[in-house]
Design a protein around this motif. Structure first.
Motif, PDB file in Angstrom:
ATOM      1  N   THR A  26       0.842  -1.194   0.000  1.00  0.00           N
ATOM      2  CA  THR A  26       0.000   0.000   0.000  1.00  0.00           C
ATOM      3  C   THR A  26       0.881   1.250   0.000  1.00  0.00           C
ATOM      4  OG1 THR A  26      -1.641  -1.207   1.291  1.00  0.00           O
ATOM      5  CG2 THR A  26      -1.878   1.182   1.201  1.00  0.00           C
ATOM      6  N   GLY A  27       0.597   2.149  -0.908  1.00  0.00           N
ATOM      7  CA  GLY A  27       1.373   3.383  -0.988  1.00  0.00           C
ATOM      8  C   GLY A  27       2.750   3.206  -1.592  1.00  0.00           C
ATOM      9  N   CYS A  28       3.035   2.030  -2.102  1.00  0.00           N
ATOM     10  CA  CYS A  28       4.344   1.748  -2.693  1.00  0.00           C
ATOM     11  C   CYS A  28       4.217   1.691  -4.210  1.00  0.00           C
ATOM     12  CB  CYS A  28       4.869   0.408  -2.182  1.00  0.00           C
ATOM     13  SG  CYS A  28       5.037   0.312  -0.395  1.00  0.00           S
ATOM     14  N   ASP A  29       5.347   1.752  -4.875  1.00  0.00           N
ATOM     15  CA  ASP A  29       5.388   1.637  -6.331  1.00  0.00           C
ATOM     16  C   ASP A  29       5.349   0.153  -6.708  1.00  0.00           C
ATOM     17  OD1 ASP A  29       5.953   1.605  -9.037  1.00  0.00           O
ATOM     18  OD2 ASP A  29       7.629   3.002  -8.896  1.00  0.00           O
ATOM     19  N   ARG A  30       4.150  -0.362  -6.925  1.00  0.00           N
ATOM     20  CA  ARG A  30       3.987  -1.796  -7.187  1.00  0.00           C
ATOM     21  C   ARG A  30       4.704  -2.231  -8.452  1.00  0.00           C
ATOM     22  NH1 ARG A  30      -2.377  -2.290  -5.525  1.00  0.00           N
ATOM     23  NH2 ARG A  30      -2.077  -1.299  -3.505  1.00  0.00           N
ATOM     24  N   LYS A  31       4.733  -1.383  -9.462  1.00  0.00           N
ATOM     25  CA  LYS A  31       5.449  -1.755 -10.693  1.00  0.00           C
ATOM     26  C   LYS A  31       6.926  -1.975 -10.399  1.00  0.00           C
ATOM     27  CE  LYS A  31       2.385   0.392 -14.047  1.00  0.00           C
ATOM     28  NZ  LYS A  31       2.250   1.408 -15.092  1.00  0.00           N
ATOM     29  N   GLU A  32       7.506  -1.103  -9.576  1.00  0.00           N
ATOM     30  CA  GLU A  32       8.920  -1.255  -9.227  1.00  0.00           C
ATOM     31  C   GLU A  32       9.147  -2.511  -8.397  1.00  0.00           C
ATOM     32  OE1 GLU A  32      12.886  -0.920  -9.215  1.00  0.00           O
ATOM     33  OE2 GLU A  32      11.483   0.177 -10.466  1.00  0.00           O
ATOM     34  N   ILE A  33       8.212  -2.844  -7.506  1.00  0.00           N
ATOM     35  CA  ILE A  33       8.325  -4.067  -6.708  1.00  0.00           C
ATOM     36  C   ILE A  33       8.366  -5.284  -7.628  1.00  0.00           C
ATOM     37  CG2 ILE A  33       7.111  -5.572  -5.081  1.00  0.00           C
ATOM     38  CD1 ILE A  33       5.999  -2.910  -3.818  1.00  0.00           C
ATOM     39  N   TYR A  34       7.413  -5.362  -8.548  1.00  0.00           N
ATOM     40  CA  TYR A  34       7.358  -6.525  -9.441  1.00  0.00           C
ATOM     41  C   TYR A  34       8.502  -6.512 -10.445  1.00  0.00           C
ATOM     42  CZ  TYR A  34       3.047  -7.982  -7.293  1.00  0.00           C
ATOM     43  OH  TYR A  34       2.119  -8.421  -6.376  1.00  0.00           O
ATOM     44  N   ARG A  35       8.986  -5.342 -10.818  1.00  0.00           N
ATOM     45  CA  ARG A  35      10.142  -5.251 -11.712  1.00  0.00           C
ATOM     46  C   ARG A  35      11.377  -5.827 -11.016  1.00  0.00           C
ATOM     47  NH1 ARG A  35       9.901  -0.042 -12.691  1.00  0.00           N
ATOM     48  NH2 ARG A  35       8.437  -0.373 -14.384  1.00  0.00           N
ATOM     49  N   ARG A  36      11.604  -5.389  -9.766  1.00  0.00           N
ATOM     50  CA  ARG A  36      12.766  -5.883  -9.019  1.00  0.00           C
ATOM     51  C   ARG A  36      12.653  -7.393  -8.808  1.00  0.00           C
ATOM     52  NH1 ARG A  36      14.357  -3.109  -3.442  1.00  0.00           N
ATOM     53  NH2 ARG A  36      14.575  -1.371  -4.879  1.00  0.00           N
ATOM     54  N   PHE A  37      11.470  -7.856  -8.430  1.00  0.00           N
ATOM     55  CA  PHE A  37      11.271  -9.285  -8.220  1.00  0.00           C
ATOM     56  C   PHE A  37      11.555 -10.066  -9.509  1.00  0.00           C
ATOM     57  CE2 PHE A  37       8.638 -13.126  -8.174  1.00  0.00           C
ATOM     58  CZ  PHE A  37       9.060 -13.716  -6.994  1.00  0.00           C
ATOM     59  N   GLY A  38      11.076  -9.549 -10.642  1.00  0.00           N
ATOM     60  CA  GLY A  38      11.309 -10.213 -11.923  1.00  0.00           C
ATOM     61  C   GLY A  38      12.769 -10.251 -12.316  1.00  0.00           C
ATOM     62  N   GLU A  39      13.501  -9.180 -12.011  1.00  0.00           N
ATOM     63  CA  GLU A  39      14.913  -9.091 -12.392  1.00  0.00           C
ATOM     64  C   GLU A  39      15.847  -9.798 -11.421  1.00  0.00           C
ATOM     65  OE1 GLU A  39      15.621  -4.892 -12.671  1.00  0.00           O
ATOM     66  OE2 GLU A  39      14.495  -4.698 -14.551  1.00  0.00           O
ATOM     67  N   ARG A  40      15.527  -9.732 -10.107  1.00  0.00           N
ATOM     68  CA  ARG A  40      16.485 -10.189  -9.104  1.00  0.00           C
ATOM     69  C   ARG A  40      15.951 -11.292  -8.192  1.00  0.00           C
ATOM     70  NH1 ARG A  40      18.369  -4.819  -6.396  1.00  0.00           N
ATOM     71  NH2 ARG A  40      19.710  -6.240  -5.265  1.00  0.00           N
ATOM     72  N   GLY A  41      14.672 -11.654  -8.356  1.00  0.00           N
ATOM     73  CA  GLY A  41      14.104 -12.701  -7.512  1.00  0.00           C
ATOM     74  C   GLY A  41      13.703 -12.181  -6.147  1.00  0.00           C
ATOM     75  N   ARG A  42      13.519 -13.086  -5.216  1.00  0.00           N
ATOM     76  CA  ARG A  42      13.020 -12.742  -3.887  1.00  0.00           C
ATOM     77  C   ARG A  42      14.075 -12.055  -3.014  1.00  0.00           C
ATOM     78  NH1 ARG A  42       8.196 -14.436  -2.076  1.00  0.00           N
ATOM     79  NH2 ARG A  42       8.012 -16.285  -3.389  1.00  0.00           N
ATOM     80  N   LEU A  43      15.336 -12.175  -3.364  1.00  0.00           N
ATOM     81  CA  LEU A  43      16.449 -11.534  -2.653  1.00  0.00           C
ATOM     82  C   LEU A  43      16.562 -11.972  -1.201  1.00  0.00           C
ATOM     83  CD1 LEU A  43      16.142  -7.908  -4.083  1.00  0.00           C
ATOM     84  CD2 LEU A  43      17.823  -9.655  -4.708  1.00  0.00           C
TER      85      LEU A  43
END
Length: 90
Positions: free
Chosen positions: A10-27
């Protein structure tokens, strides 16, 4: 030990969250085991059942996402384990 982890987007940049997850995994550290995860229908939160012997594994994972995600971490036990732990008090 097992934990329910709630990632709040909530209140976060969801596109950036899913972009990072797609590029780097769960970390997450390799030693942190994710048993199950579920995404809310509105994609506002993710719920995970994780296991770790060392709470610092969770802290190392959270720091990778702290700029994008709010976390709530709840230690949990199974009903069976709780009943066994309380048996002498019942």
């Amino acid at each position: 030990m097992q934990f329910i982890v709630i990632e709040d987007f909530t209140g976060c940049d969801r596109k950036e969250i899913y972009r990072r997850f797609g590029e780097r995994g769960r970390l997450k550290p390799d030693e942190l085991v994710v048993h199950h995860s579920w995404i809310a229908a509105d994609m506002s939160r993710c719920f995970l059942l994780v296991e770790a012997d060392d709470v610092t594994l969770l802290q190392r994972w959270v720091i990778e996402w702290a700029d994008l995600v709010e976390f709530e971490i709840i230690p949990v036990a199974t009903n069976k384990d709780m009943v066994a732990a309380l048996a002498s008090h019942l």
